[in-house]
Every structure is written in structure tokens, then in C-alpha cells.
Design a protein around this motif. Structure first.
Motif, PDB file in Angstrom:
ATOM      1  N   VAL A  70       0.838  -1.202   0.000  1.00  0.00           N
ATOM      2  CA  VAL A  70       0.000   0.000   0.000  1.00  0.00           C
ATOM      3  C   VAL A  70       0.875   1.254   0.000  1.00  0.00           C
ATOM      4  CG1 VAL A  70      -1.620   1.345   1.422  1.00  0.00           C
ATOM      5  CG2 VAL A  70      -2.032  -1.106   1.036  1.00  0.00           C
ATOM      6  N   ALA A  71       1.908   1.238   0.854  1.00  0.00           N
ATOM      7  CA  ALA A  71       2.824   2.388   0.907  1.00  0.00           C
ATOM      8  C   ALA A  71       3.514   2.583  -0.441  1.00  0.00           C
ATOM      9  CB  ALA A  71       3.859   2.168   2.010  1.00  0.00           C
ATOM     10  N   LYS A  72       3.916   1.474  -1.038  1.00  0.00           N
ATOM     11  CA  LYS A  72       4.593   1.536  -2.336  1.00  0.00           C
ATOM     12  C   LYS A  72       3.659   2.150  -3.388  1.00  0.00           C
ATOM     13  CE  LYS A  72       7.528  -1.734  -4.878  1.00  0.00           C
ATOM     14  NZ  LYS A  72       7.852  -3.171  -4.962  1.00  0.00           N
ATOM     15  N   ALA A  73       2.412   1.685  -3.390  1.00  0.00           N
ATOM     16  CA  ALA A  73       1.440   2.195  -4.362  1.00  0.00           C
ATOM     17  C   ALA A  73       1.206   3.692  -4.137  1.00  0.00           C
ATOM     18  CB  ALA A  73       0.124   1.426  -4.246  1.00  0.00           C
ATOM     19  N   PHE A  74       1.175   4.095  -2.878  1.00  0.00           N
ATOM     20  CA  PHE A  74       0.983   5.518  -2.545  1.00  0.00           C
ATOM     21  C   PHE A  74       2.131   6.360  -3.106  1.00  0.00           C
ATOM     22  CE2 PHE A  74       2.120   8.924   0.492  1.00  0.00           C
ATOM     23  CZ  PHE A  74       0.969   9.706   0.469  1.00  0.00           C
ATOM     24  N   HIS A  75       3.362   5.897  -2.852  1.00  0.00           N
ATOM     25  CA  HIS A  75       4.515   6.668  -3.337  1.00  0.00           C
ATOM     26  C   HIS A  75       4.573   6.673  -4.854  1.00  0.00           C
ATOM     27  CE1 HIS A  75       5.980   7.478   0.644  1.00  0.00           C
ATOM     28  NE2 HIS A  75       6.240   6.204   0.926  1.00  0.00           N
ATOM     29  N   GLU A  76       4.242   5.545  -5.457  1.00  0.00           N
ATOM     30  CA  GLU A  76       4.236   5.500  -6.929  1.00  0.00           C
ATOM     31  C   GLU A  76       3.187   6.457  -7.477  1.00  0.00           C
ATOM     32  OE1 GLU A  76       3.838   1.347  -7.921  1.00  0.00           O
ATOM     33  OE2 GLU A  76       5.978   0.958  -7.540  1.00  0.00           O
ATOM     34  N   ASN A  94       2.323   9.136  -6.253  1.00  0.00           N
ATOM     35  CA  ASN A  94       2.837  10.503  -6.119  1.00  0.00           C
ATOM     36  C   ASN A  94       4.124  10.721  -6.908  1.00  0.00           C
ATOM     37  OD1 ASN A  94       0.751  11.097  -4.388  1.00  0.00           O
ATOM     38  ND2 ASN A  94       1.919  10.548  -2.556  1.00  0.00           N
ATOM     39  N   GLY A  95       4.467   9.776  -7.755  1.00  0.00           N
ATOM     40  CA  GLY A  95       5.657   9.934  -8.593  1.00  0.00           C
ATOM     41  C   GLY A  95       6.964   9.729  -7.856  1.00  0.00           C
ATOM     42  N   GLU A  96       6.898   9.121  -6.658  1.00  0.00           N
ATOM     43  CA  GLU A  96       8.133   8.926  -5.883  1.00  0.00           C
ATOM     44  C   GLU A  96       8.477   7.449  -5.703  1.00  0.00           C
ATOM     45  OE1 GLU A  96       8.318  12.880  -3.085  1.00  0.00           O
ATOM     46  OE2 GLU A  96       7.468  11.062  -2.181  1.00  0.00           O
ATOM     47  N   GLY A  97       7.878   6.612  -6.533  1.00  0.00           N
ATOM     48  CA  GLY A  97       8.052   5.176  -6.368  1.00  0.00           C
ATOM     49  C   GLY A  97       9.499   4.728  -6.473  1.00  0.00           C
ATOM     50  N   ASP A  98      10.218   5.247  -7.468  1.00  0.00           N
ATOM     51  CA  ASP A  98      11.607   4.805  -7.662  1.00  0.00           C
ATOM     52  C   ASP A  98      12.538   5.398  -6.620  1.00  0.00           C
ATOM     53  OD1 ASP A  98      10.856   3.319  -9.799  1.00  0.00           O
ATOM     54  OD2 ASP A  98      11.260   4.908 -11.277  1.00  0.00           O
ATOM     55  N   GLN A  99      12.229   6.624  -6.234  1.00  0.00           N
ATOM     56  CA  GLN A  99      13.116   7.345  -5.322  1.00  0.00           C
ATOM     57  C   GLN A  99      13.071   6.762  -3.901  1.00  0.00           C
ATOM     58  OE1 GLN A  99      11.780  11.430  -4.916  1.00  0.00           O
ATOM     59  NE2 GLN A  99      12.385  11.373  -2.758  1.00  0.00           N
ATOM     60  N   ARG A 100      11.874   6.401  -3.447  1.00  0.00           N
ATOM     61  CA  ARG A 100      11.730   5.923  -2.062  1.00  0.00           C
ATOM     62  C   ARG A 100      11.915   4.412  -2.030  1.00  0.00           C
ATOM     63  NH1 ARG A 100      10.492   9.889   1.332  1.00  0.00           N
ATOM     64  NH2 ARG A 100       9.827  11.806   0.328  1.00  0.00           N
ATOM     65  N   ASP A 101      13.156   4.004  -1.830  1.00  0.00           N
ATOM     66  CA  ASP A 101      13.498   2.585  -1.937  1.00  0.00           C
ATOM     67  C   ASP A 101      13.993   1.990  -0.620  1.00  0.00           C
ATOM     68  OD1 ASP A 101      15.874   3.932  -1.796  1.00  0.00           O
ATOM     69  OD2 ASP A 101      16.768   3.023  -3.585  1.00  0.00           O
ATOM     70  N   ASP A 122      14.792  11.408   1.763  1.00  0.00           N
ATOM     71  CA  ASP A 122      13.840  11.326   0.656  1.00  0.00           C
ATOM     72  C   ASP A 122      13.869   9.944  -0.018  1.00  0.00           C
ATOM     73  OD1 ASP A 122      16.235  11.459  -0.623  1.00  0.00           O
ATOM     74  OD2 ASP A 122      15.841  13.352  -1.670  1.00  0.00           O
ATOM     75  N   ARG A 123      14.659   9.043   0.572  1.00  0.00           N
ATOM     76  CA  ARG A 123      14.608   7.644   0.117  1.00  0.00           C
ATOM     77  C   ARG A 123      13.692   6.801   1.009  1.00  0.00           C
ATOM     78  NH1 ARG A 123      20.462   5.206  -0.908  1.00  0.00           N
ATOM     79  NH2 ARG A 123      19.125   3.466  -1.548  1.00  0.00           N
ATOM     80  N   GLY A 125       8.781  12.780   4.234  1.00  0.00           N
ATOM     81  CA  GLY A 125       7.927  12.297   3.138  1.00  0.00           C
ATOM     82  C   GLY A 125       7.605  10.823   3.226  1.00  0.00           C
ATOM     83  N   GLY A 126       8.012  10.181   4.316  1.00  0.00           N
ATOM     84  CA  GLY A 126       7.727   8.756   4.481  1.00  0.00           C
ATOM     85  C   GLY A 126       6.420   8.512   5.211  1.00  0.00           C
ATOM     86  N   LEU A 127       6.047   7.262   5.313  1.00  0.00           N
ATOM     87  CA  LEU A 127       4.840   6.866   6.046  1.00  0.00           C
ATOM     88  C   LEU A 127       5.253   6.084   7.280  1.00  0.00           C
ATOM     89  CD1 LEU A 127       2.676   5.693   2.987  1.00  0.00           C
ATOM     90  CD2 LEU A 127       2.368   7.808   4.312  1.00  0.00           C
TER      91      LEU A 127
END
Lengths: 447, 486
Positions: free
Chosen positions: B153-159, B161-168, B213-214, B244-246
Motif C-alpha cells: 500500500v505504501a509503495k502504491a501511494f509513493h508510486e 505521487n511519482g516517488e516510487g523509484d526514489q523511495r526505496d 527522501d529515500r 515524506g515517508g509513512l
């Protein structure tokens, strides 16, 4: 006599403290009130209400019974991955013994030999049925076991690759779980075509290459057909160093081709076809594989050992693969599994014995054949759609829209699947065969 | 407390020859038959034969009854296994789960399943209220599956918002359950392990340094695995959110908070519930459990499909629906439904006051027990569980010796922050008398010498089991025992 925790009394009915005991314990810890023991900052303390009323046991029982009674009493001819066979009373009575039911994972084997031995016996019976060396105990269900198989394939395969090949009849729910579990490992799930309910060997040969880490097929298939090309699948997988994963279940495995004999490296499935009645999809993930993969297997393994008295005992083994020790390098994240369902499956299998299992499986062939033949005689129906042997279930063509036929049948008290615009699927086992005549009569009314 | 666990040797079917070589024999050793497979199917599609145990019902009843007597459950005696919340499981919940109306196939129409869907809607609401969450999915079949789902769910949220690749990256405290690490890895994330502070809690400076921001997610349980409440939870939430994390709540320790505090109020965005712990459904010797996931409103659109809701016409009818940007499915069907029925029945029985009282008594019991034992408890004030240190003794040996006193021992050697850890969670179900017996068992063992401990247990079905040889010489089925010397 008024019970301590009957209506009007406030508090958990399962906390046995009397007022005197609570006072003595508070005194011992040096607190005037239990609230002093909570170290919660005021800003985040909860002072609201959930508005969940406290009920006596008979009120709670009546409440839940009343809720569930809103389910219609339908006779189900449903399958597609969730099957019901008659579960002998013995299974309930023994598995509900509280020493089994209320125990935890066997981290202290000396005091949990009973469950460990039952799981060892479960593993052993499934080793016999799959012909593979290792069975874990256990995964959640067929879909998650399939997903774990793909992850295993990616770990053990000697060369790189990222393709997982699945037949086009794969259930959407299984595919969805498979994709969710394998996305993090960078795998991609791709479909190959089938031919009249079986693997199309040419299509698979076309699809497979050295980037394939695993090929998946089922026997029986989601469409109820018995697969006739398993050896070809095994050979093609072998040629490309891909694992061959076969989906099945313990009832089918007791008569169908032995997975190991057709080259299967992994067997997955739902073993709750023995042990659990329909439970809204709750199941037992079967996972079996060759012993080369033993250190890469997900989930729990029970092994034989000796104790200090030199007697044979059982214990969880190879726990260094598991999440509580290996953390992010574990072979899976599974912790709580389906151990109690595996116990039930073992008891059910032992109850049937080899003759009983073979007879049950043969019934799954005969009953499906007979019912398909009778439905084929109904005007507006052609059954089965696939010119194959069937196990438990089959697809039929309806001249009317399938959804309308299904809705009309429901009004008559029966549930079947709609699987296409003019296709329905019907599943028959020892649990619903008594209603087959009435189902045929209902079809004659609505088809 | 004196204790002798059942020990069965079967001289009947083995005529005494191997009676000294084993406890209750395997089914295969009692009787095994190989039958030829004759079938309506063509020979080339069937196997030749199958060999399995072949016993009559009375013999099977005796076999499994004996095995049950060689097993220890919550009703056998105290089970203070830290982090596992081994509570008493009310019997009536088994009865309602066994009702024919509960045993339905998944693929029926919504209209014909109003009872099932209504119960699911009710449980979603109960859990949302208890956790302070806005939406709940019941699908994950266990706590670890809930963690994995929450991460998806968190991954889908970040994706989204366009941050899927960045928040790894996912941050996990060093004291966290192993499943946190494994679930993060399964979802394809790098795990950043956060060292605990000297007080056993999250070190805010270390968290500041780790969050970036990762950061996709910070996974935390509260109270943590030492039983300590993370008092700085608001600051923790701010640090994670500012980056910017959850913030993810591991529900393993929710029993301590029932009616006292809610993860949603503390700033957590996602949580899972271990209903088999907190809401007293049986652990079944390792499962099944259920691990529903709750989220705040911004994340509801990503939950697994389907969920259940009331239909819009206000007819008190229920339907399944797919959230707008669902992550899809994490179980082939809807998870461990029968476990959910039991959890619902348990909550309906206790109500607000019962749930709140359960947390109070659980915390009281842990504090009382800790006050009565000789072993040192280095970190406090704790809530529903505490971690004692066995000091110079080996915690694993301590555990084996406790078995002789008729109690299931604590979780041992974890978390590693405490040396020779004995992680103890008595739960609310134990009376003062039982806690006194438990304390007596702790204290007797504390006073014993290493040799006594090393030779334990003596009163259980099996004596000390050799784990090393089990791993070195793998025998994972009765087929692999053929070469055994009896």
C-alpha cells in the motif's frame, strides 16, 4: 448463583482477577491504580468510546448467529480452487482438542512433540503423494504457495532470468497474488496459450527461452480438465533450465500422474481439499520440492532428531532460513502459517487411507463425467466444453447468457460459476452429489 | 508446580521390539498399505500405486489423542511467550465459526452472502475504531502477510505521487520482529536497521539521520518488543512525515493498548492487527492467524481488493468493491475467514469495557510478575510484557528447565538488546495464583546450577532434543527414516 462475569459486570470475562487480588497486586507493584502503570503521554491517550456494547456469551453467540443467518442456504456446485469434500467427524473432534488448537509454534520441541509428529506425518503423506523429497508445513494457500515457488525458482536457478510462464487458464486471483509477490524480485509473469483446456505444447515451446525461471501448469486444471502434456512441460522446462511447478491437491494426486515422475521440481496447491470444508476460501498452501532446494525452501520444516534418551523425536529444523533468524535475507517472511489446517489434512488423509483416497479421487472423475453427460442432454446446454477427461468440475456452454442462467439457478437454490458470456462451470464431489438430480431438474427449468 | 507430560510408547503394534526406540510410533509404523491405482482414467494419465497408512478409526482416535497429550497449549498451563500474546480462546467462538452458515464458498453472489459480508463490514468497523484507522482490509492471512500488504500500500501511494523509484528504503528498529525485515525485502526494499537508544526506545537523532527522501516507510511497534511505550511517538511521526515517508504500526503488541491509545491517534498511517493475538483466536500450533490491515483515509484507495461496504441505497445490504487504485490481491480468496469470525465474536463479547479491561489486566499482570521474580529486568516502565535477563545463566537452558515446572517458558535470547533475554508476556488471563506459581518457577530455576539446567527437561514427553543433528542429518519425512538404526 450469580456468575462473576455475567451481564452487568464490567470488564473482560476472561481476566480472572477478583477485586481483592487486583488490590494485592497493585500494592505489590506500588501503584494505587492500574492507570499509573500506563506510560502513555496524555496527547495520544484515548479517552473516547468505540460504542461496542458488552454482551454475555449467549448474547454474543446469538448476535453472530443472527448475522450469519442472513446467508442464503444454497446448494453449492462451486469449485475453481476452493473445494469441499465431506470432512469426517473425527477430524473436528481430534483437531479441536485444546492441546493442539491453543498451542503456539513449536519453539520448545520437548513439550510439543505431539504437534511436531503430526506435522512430520503430514509432510510424509504429501511426500508420498507428490513423489518429491520435501514438503513444508505450511503456506497460506494455493496462490501464495505458487508465488513462493516462483521466488524459489529465481533463487535456485543457476543463470539469470526473470520470466515466469503461466497458462492462460490461470485464475485471475492466483495471477494477481503471484504478481504482487514477485514484483519485488523483479520477475515478470507471462502467459502461454492452451489448447482445449490443456497445455498447448507448441505454444509453450514458442514462449519458453533461457530467461524463463519457472513454468507453471496444473493437474487438474482450473477448467477441471486432466492435463495430458505434463511430461512435455517437464522436458521443455528442463531444456531451458527452468523449474517446472505443478499445481494440484492431495485428492487429485492420489490417482493422477505422480508429479516427480513427469519432471515436476515443485508442487503447489491447496491441501485443504482434505481437512477443511468450504470456509470462504480459507485454505492450506501445499509446497513440495526436490531436496536440492532444501536450504532455499520457504516456511517451516519438521525434521526427525534424537533426544537425550536416544529416542526418536521431532523438531523444527533449518530455522536459519526463517525470518526470525535471517531477517531480510530469509527465504520468506512467513511466520504464522496454517499448521492447524495441516493437522486436519493429515487426520483426514489418514482416516481415508490409501483405498479411501483412491476411491474418493475416482469418484471425482466419475461424478463429473456423469453430471456433464446428463447436462449435455438438457436443451440449451452442451457439456463438457473441453474434449478431455475431467476431475471434479467441468465447463459447459449455455445458449442463454451465462449470467442469466446462474441467476435463475440461484433463485432455484443452487450456486454455479459463470466463467464466460455463455460458459458456466460446475463442480461435483462427495459433498453435493446427493443434490445432482435436483440440479439437473433445475437446469431443465432455466437453461 | 509438579508436572509430568504424557509419554507414549506403543508395545501393541510393534510387539515390544522397538518400544524403547521411540515414543508414540508414526502412523506409517503402525500400518502401511500400498494399493494399486485402478481408475476410470487411461493408465498413462494415472500413477501406478500409492502407499499410505491404513488404520481403523478407533486406532486413529487413540493416535491423535496421544499426540495431543504430548502437546502443550494455553489450556495445559501458563504460556507467557513474549510477543505472542497467548490468551485463552473462548469456546463459543469455535461454535459460531462451525455454523453451516459460516461455511460458504467464496464465489457466490453478494446477494446470497449478506451474512458473511455483513460480518466482514462489522469487523472492518470494529478494527477501524479500535486502531483509530479509517479503512480496513481483512484479506491478509497472517501478521507477516499484513506487513507485506501494508508495504504494498505504501509503495502504491509513493508510486501514485511519482516517488516510487526514489523511495526505496524501509527503516526498521533493531529490536523489531524478524518479519518486518523479511516483509520489506520481499517487497523489494532496502532495509535500514535503526539502532535503539540507551533507554531501549527509538533514538530520535538516529532516526533523523536515517530518514531521508529515500524513506518509504518506518515500521515500529508500540509498545516496542521490550514492552516500552515509545513516548516520543509524536516526534517520531513528525520526523518520518517531514521526510515524506509513512509510519507503519506492527500490531503485535496491540493488546497493551486496547481502549487506552490508538495507533491512528499517534500518527501511524498503516497498521496490521494480529487478530490471533489481540482478539483471542487460537494460534493452532502455528496458524492460521489473520492480519487485517488498517490505513488512514488517504491510503484507502490502495487497499487490497475486494473490500466490503454497505450499498448506497441504505437497505442495509452489503457488497464487495475494488478500491480505486487497489494493490490487488495478497491471498487467493479473502484470507482466513474462520479466524475472522472468531475475532468478530470475541470483540462482540467483550465490548468497549471488556477490551479496555483486558489491556489493563495484561499490564497489571506483567508488572506484578516482574516484581515477584529474582531475575533483573533492565528496561522499564514496561507495559504488557517485560524482558528479564538470565544473567550468567543460558536463557535457552533456563527455558528448558522451566518446562519441568509445568510452565511454557518465555521467548528467549530476543531481543538481543538484553543479554540472555527472557521475554515474558503473561497476558490478562492469568490469576494472581498462577502468576505466583510462574514466579516460583522463575525463582527456582534462577537458584539452580548450570548442570541441572543443561540436563533439563526431565518431565516432558521428550528429553533435550539435539537441534544440531536434526539440521546436519536431514530427515524430513518417514520415507527418509528407512536407513535409521533403531
Amino acid at each position: 448463583m450469580s456468575g462473576r462475569h455475567e451481564s452487568g459486570d464490567r470488564g473482560s470475562p476472561y481476566a480472572p482477577h477478583t477485586a481483592d487480588e487486583t488490590a494485592a497486586m497493585l500494592d505489590a507493584v506500588g501503584a494505587d491504580d492500574v492507570s499509573e502503570l500506563f506510560d502513555i503521554p496524555e496527547a495520544v491517550a484515548f479517552d473516547g468510546e468505540f460504542d461496542i456494547e458488552e454482551r454475555t456469551e449467549r448474547e454474543a453467540e446469538r448476535h453472530v448467529r443472527g448475522l450469519l443467518s442472513r446467508n442464503d442456504d444454497l446448494t453449492e456446485f462451486l469449485g475453481r480452487g476452493h473445494y469441499e469434500h465431506y470432512v469426517p467427524s473425527l477430524v473436528d473432534h481430534l483437531s479441536l482438542r485444546s492441546e493442539f488448537l491453543t498451542s503456539y509454534t513449536q519453539y520448545q520441541p520437548e513439550i510439543t512433540q505431539g504437534f511436531l509428529q503430526a506435522l512430520f506425518e503430514y509432510q510424509s503423506m504429501l511426500v508420498e503423494l507428490t513423489g518429491l523429497d520435501i514438503v513444508n508445513a505450511s503456506m497460506y494457500d494455493h496462490a501464495t504457495a505458487l508465488a513462493e515457488a516462483a521466488l524459489l525458482a529465481a533463487r535456485v536457478r543457476s543463470t539469470d532470468g526473470d520470466r515466469v510462464l503461466v497458462p492462460d487458464y490461470l485464475l485471475a486471483n492466483r495471477r494477481d497474488v503471484l504478481e504482487n509477490y514477485t514484483d519485488g524480485a523483479g520477475l515478470s509473469v507471462e502467459t502461454f496459450a492452451t489448447d482445449d483446456g490443456n497445455v498447448d505444447a507448441d505454444a509453450l515451446a514458442e514462449a519458453i527461452d533461457d530467461d524463463a525461471v519457472m513454468v507453471y501448469a496444473e493437474n487438474p486444471t482450473t477448467r477441471g480438465t486432466v492435463e495430458e502434456n505434463l511430461e512435455t512441460v517437464g522436458d521443455l522446462a528442463d531444456d531451458h533450465d527452468a523449474l517446472f511447478c505443478l499445481g494440484s491437491d492431495p485428492v487429485a494426486l492420489s490417482i493422477l500422474q505422480e508429479p516427480a515422475a513427469v519432471g515436476a521440481d515443485v508442487v503447489v496447491g491447496d491441501a485443504a481439499t482434505l481437512g477443511l470444508p468450504t470456509a470462504y476460501g480459507m485454505g492450506l498452501g501445499l509446497f513440495a520440492c526436490r531436496d536440492d532446494f532444501v536450504r532455499q525452501v520457504p516456511g517451516r520444516l519438521v525434521g526427525a532428531s534424537e533426544d537425550a534418551a536416544d529416542k526418536r523425536t521431532y523438531t523444527l529444523t533449518l530455522q536459519t532460513r526463517e525470518q526470525h533468524i535471517r531477517k531480510e535475507r530469509a527465504t520468506s517472511n512467513i511466520c504464522t502459517n496454517q499448521a492447524w489446517v495441516a493437522l486436519r489434512t493429515a487426520i483426514h488423509a489418514a482416516y481415508l487411507g490409501p483405498d479411501g483416497l483412491v476411491n474418493l479421487a475416482n469418484d471425482c472423475v466419475r461424478l463429473a463425467d456423469d453430471l456433464a453427460e446428463r447436462l449435455d442432454d438438457v436443451t440449451g446446454l452442451q457439456a463438457p466444453v473441453h474434449d478431455r477427461h475431467h476431475f471434479r468440475e467441468f465447463v459447459a456452454h449455455t445458449d442463454q447468457p451465462a449470467n442469466a442462467v446462474v441467476a435463475d439457478l440461484e433463485a432455484e437454490g443452487f450456486a454455479v460459476h459463470a466463467v464466460g458470456d455463455h460458459e458456466i462451470q460446475v463442480c461435483i464431489t462427495d459433498s453435493n452429489e446427493h443434490a445432482a438430480d435436483r440440479l439437473v431438474a433445475a437446469f431443465e427449468e432455466v437453461a | 508446580m509438579n508436572y509430568d507430560q504424557a509419554r507414549w510408547t506403543d508395545g501393541e503394534t510393534k510387539r515390544g521390539e522397538d518400544a524403547d526406540g521411540q515414543y508414540e510410533p508414526l502412523l506409517s509404523e503402525k500400518n502401511s498399505e500400498e494399493v494399486e491405482v485402478e481408475s476410470p482414467l487411461p493408465d498413462e494419465l494415472t500413477r501406478d500405486s500409492v502407499e499410505l497408512p491404513d488404520l481403523e478409526e478407533p486406532q486413529l482416535a487413540r493416535h491423535y489423542t496421544r499426540l495431543s497429550q504430548m502437546n502443550y497449549g494455553v489450556e495445559s498451563g501458563p504460556y507467557p511467550l513474549g510477543s505472542c500474546t497467548m490468551k485463552y480462546n473462548p469456546k463459543f467462538t469455535e461454535d459460531v465459526a462451525a455454523l453451516p452458515s459460516a461455511g460458504v464458498h467464496h464465489d457466490r453472489s453478494d446477494r446470497s452472502l449478506q451474512g458473511t459480508l455483513g460480518l466482514m463490514a462489522g469487523l472492518q468497523e470494529y478494527l477501524a475504531d479500535i486502531g483509530g484507522m479509517d479503512a480496513v482490509s481483512l484479506q491478509p492471512p497472517a501478521g507477516a502477510a499484513g506487513e507485506f500488504t501494508g508495504i504494498l500500500v505504501a509503495k502504491a501511494f509513493h508510486e501514485h505521487n511519482g516517488e516510487g523509484d526514489q523511495r526505496d528504503e524501509i527503516i526498521v528498529p533493531d529490536s523489531a520482529h524478524g518479519t518486518n525485515f523479511a516483509s520489506a525485502a520481499l517487497a523489494g526494499y532496502d532495509v535500514v536497521e535503526l539502532p535503539s537508544g540507551d533507554d531501549g526506545r527509538v533514538d530520535l537523532e538516529a532516526l533523523e539521520a536515517a530518514a531521508s527522501d529515500r524513506t518509504a516507510l518506518f515500521m515500529l511497534t508500540n509498545p516496542n518488543t521490550l514492552g516500552l511505550f515509545e513516548r516520543d511517538i509524536e516526534e517520531i511521526a513528525d520526523i518520518v512525515h517531514d521526510a515524506g515517508g509513512l509510519l507503519y504500526y506492527d500490531g503485535a503488541n496491540l493488546n497493551a493498548l486496547l481502549g487506552q491509545a490508538r495507533p491512528g491517534d499517534m500518527g501511524f498511517d498503516i497498521m496490521h492487527y494480529n487478530v490471533h493475538k489481540t482478539f483471542a483466536t487460537p494460534h493452532g500450533g502455528g496458524g492460521p492467524g489473520a492480519g487485517p490491515v488498517g490505513v488512514v483515509s488517504d491510503l484507502a484507495e490502495f487497499l487490497p481488493a475486494p473490500r466490503v461496504r454497505e450499498t448506497e441505497d441504505g437497505e442495509a445490504e452489503y457488497e464487495r468493491f475494488d478500491p480505486e487504485n487497489t494493490v490487488g490481491k495478497v491471498h487467493g480468496f479473502e484470507g482466513n475467514w474462520l479466524v475472522l469470525v472468531k475475532a468478530y465474536a470475541y470483540i462482540a463479547r467483550l465490548g468497549d469495557d471488556g477490551l479496555s479491561d483486558a489491556a489493563e489486566k495484561a499490564v497489571l499482570n506483567a508488572n506484578y510478575l516482574a516484581s515477584q521474580i529474582e531475575y533483573e529486568v533492565p528496561f522499564e516502565p514496561f507495559h504488557h510484557e517485560f524482558v528479564a535477563s538470565a544473567g550468567d545463566q543460558d536463557a535457552a537452558d533456563v527455558a528448558k528447565r522451566m518446562l519441568d515446572y509445568g510452565v511454557h517458558p518465555p521467548t528467549t535470547k530476543w531481543p538481543e538488546i538484553v543479554s540472555e533475554a527472557l521475554m515474558t508476556e503473561p497476558t490478562e488471563i492469568e490469576s494472581k495464583d498462577t502468576l505466583d506459581q510462574l514466579a516460583d518457577a522463575f525463582d527456582r530455576v534462577a537458584a539452580e546450577d548450570d548442570e541441572t539446567l543443561a540436563n533439563a527437561p526431565n518431565r516432558t514427553t521428550a528429553r533435550r532434543i539435539d537441534q544440531t543433528s536434526a539440521a546436519r542429518d536431514l530427515r524430513l519425512s518417514w520415507q527418509s527414516l528407512d536407513g535409521d538404526e533403531e
